[in-house]
Design an enzyme around this catalytic site. Structure first.
Site, PDB file in Angstrom:
ATOM      1  CG  ASP A 147       7.344  60.527  60.892  1.00 54.45           C
ATOM      2  OD1 ASP A 147       7.127  60.883  62.067  1.00 54.45           O
ATOM      3  OD2 ASP A 147       8.051  59.540  60.597  1.00 54.45           O
ATOM      4  CE1 TYR A 189      -1.243  54.707  65.068  1.00 52.92           C
ATOM      5  CE2 TYR A 189       0.333  54.215  66.795  1.00 52.92           C
ATOM      6  CZ  TYR A 189       0.038  54.751  65.566  1.00 52.92           C
ATOM      7  OH  TYR A 189       1.036  55.326  64.827  1.00 52.92           O
ATOM      8  CE  LYS A 237     -10.488  59.127  51.865  1.00 51.73           C
ATOM      9  NZ  LYS A 237      -9.912  59.889  50.736  1.00 51.73           N
ATOM     10  CG  ASP A 291      -7.497  62.286  50.013  1.00 53.91           C
ATOM     11  OD1 ASP A 291      -8.020  63.066  50.845  1.00 53.91           O
ATOM     12  OD2 ASP A 291      -8.137  61.753  49.085  1.00 53.91           O
ATOM     13  CG  ASP A 297       2.524  57.731  63.426  1.00 57.24           C
ATOM     14  OD1 ASP A 297       3.470  58.254  64.040  1.00 57.24           O
ATOM     15  OD2 ASP A 297       2.643  56.688  62.748  1.00 57.24           O
TER      16      ASP A 297
END
Ligand code: IPM
Ligand code: MN
Length: 358
Positions: A249, A142, A189, A221, A245
């Site tokens: 959701d 970001y 990751k 993943d 983020d």
């Protein structure tokens, strides 16, 4: 107690959900004899409209001068189609996070029994789910250097972390873990990314000091699949900015509505509270948005102020409103209440409790 609160309603449904939150806060103030003083400031699209920029120095200074910050939502579709605009509403939020150093974002994911039917995921998988997402909020992709070439044939976004930034968030997560199930799941990751390797190394070092805490490592993943097939395994999920983020959701689908989830972002100097949902422009001004994410953010704020029973009361009456079907249409599509009616129900519940206690 007297508390000064910077109120940044923002865009879309922001003002409506904040309105109800302040009504609830006023009712709590009256009942428990606290004085909450609101300092309203601009941010996001509305700030661009009025001042030309999404975050002014005035807003920043007000935030810094207050005990805490309450934010509604940010974003306006009129800026979405032109990605080249110099000023976009979201920049206001990102700049606010960076400038105030709001690095520790906490998003509680807790299933309500009365809403089990709302989730698209099997009830048995999600019953009793109760975990916290600890998301790093001021670094990573970001905030790294980003560029699109003049020819518009190449672009990059740099993801960068340093040990200090990882540690200060991780220490918060370890401390929280000690008070809960003593378990942290680090999502990364590390099979591909250098930043993820640094996260793992840093966590292993901190783990030496907090040795009762067990760390599970999951690749992003796999974690996004585990979130659906076995979310009960999580207690504290710790992760970097963008993974956090996305996962938050996804996690909202477990609870049944994005509109229900609050958050706090702890910083170096102050803490910001906001629902995790966006500005939902299609619903703006229609009195249909779910105010509970914002109201539960107020509950997190009160808890951090040390007002434990006040915070618990909000949680209790919210739970009760859901049980009674007093919910906006994202939850109760057959017989929805309006944003204001949800607020009314909660305020009545606070006042009723007062009468019965007096
Ligand atoms: C959130 C939002 C923000 C983010 C946007 C509005 C920039 O999606 O708080 O989750 O990506 O962090
Ligand atoms: Mn988001």
């Amino acid at each position: 107690m007297e508390k000064n609160i910077a109120v940044l309603s923002g865009d879309g449904i922001g003002p409506e959900v904040i309105n109800q939150s302040l009504r609830v806060l006023d009712a709590i103030g009256k009942k428990y004899d606290h004085k909450f003083i609101y300092h309203k400031c601009l941010i996001g699209g509305i700030s661009i409209e009025k001042t030309g920029i999404p975050l002014t120095k005035e807003t920043l200074d007000t935030c810094l001068g207050c005990d805490s910050i309450l934010l509604g939502a940010i974003g306006d579709p009129k800026y979405d189609n032109n990605q080249n605009l110099k000023n976009r509403p979201e920049q206001g939020l990102l700049k606010l996070r960076k400038k105030l150093g709001l690095y520790c974002n906490i998003r509680p994911i807790k299933v309500y029994k009365s809403l089990l039917y709302k989730s698209p995921i099997k009830k048995s998988y999600i019953k009793d789910v109760d975990f916290l997402i600890y998301r790093e909020l001021t670094n990573g992709i970001y905030f790294g250097k980003k560029r699109i070439s003049k020819s518009r044939k190449r672009a990059y976004d740099i993801c960068s972390y340093n040990k200090k930034d990882i540690s200060r968030l991780a220490i918060y997560a370890f401390k929280a873990a000690l008070k809960r199930k003593k378990k942290i799941t680090l999502v990364d990751k590390a099979n591909v990314l250098a930043t993820s390797k640094l996260w793992r190394e840093t966590l292993k070092e901190i783990n030496i000091k907090y040795k009762e805490v067990q760390i599970d490592y999951l690749f992003i993943d796999n974690a996004s699949m585990q979130m659906i097939i076995n979310p009960k395994q999580f207690d504290i999920l710790l992760t970097e900015n963008m993974f956090g983020d996305i996962l938050s959701d996804e996690a909202s689908a477990i609870v049944g509505s994005l509109g229900l989830i609050p958050s706090s972002s702890i910083g170096e100097k102050t803490t910001l509270y906001e629902p995790i949902h966006g500005s939902y422009p299609k619903a703006a001004g229609k009195n249909i948005a779910n105010p509970l994410g914002a109201i539960l953010s107020v509950s997190m704020m009160l808890k951090d102020f040390g007002m434990k029973k006040e915070s618990l009361l909000i949680n209790k009456i919210v739970k009760n409103s859901l049980k009674n079907g007093i919910s906006t249409k994202d939850i109760n599509s057959k017989n929805p209440s309006t944003t204001k009616e949800v607020g009314d129900f909660l305020i009545n519940s606070i006042n009723l409790k007062k009468e019965s206690e007096d």
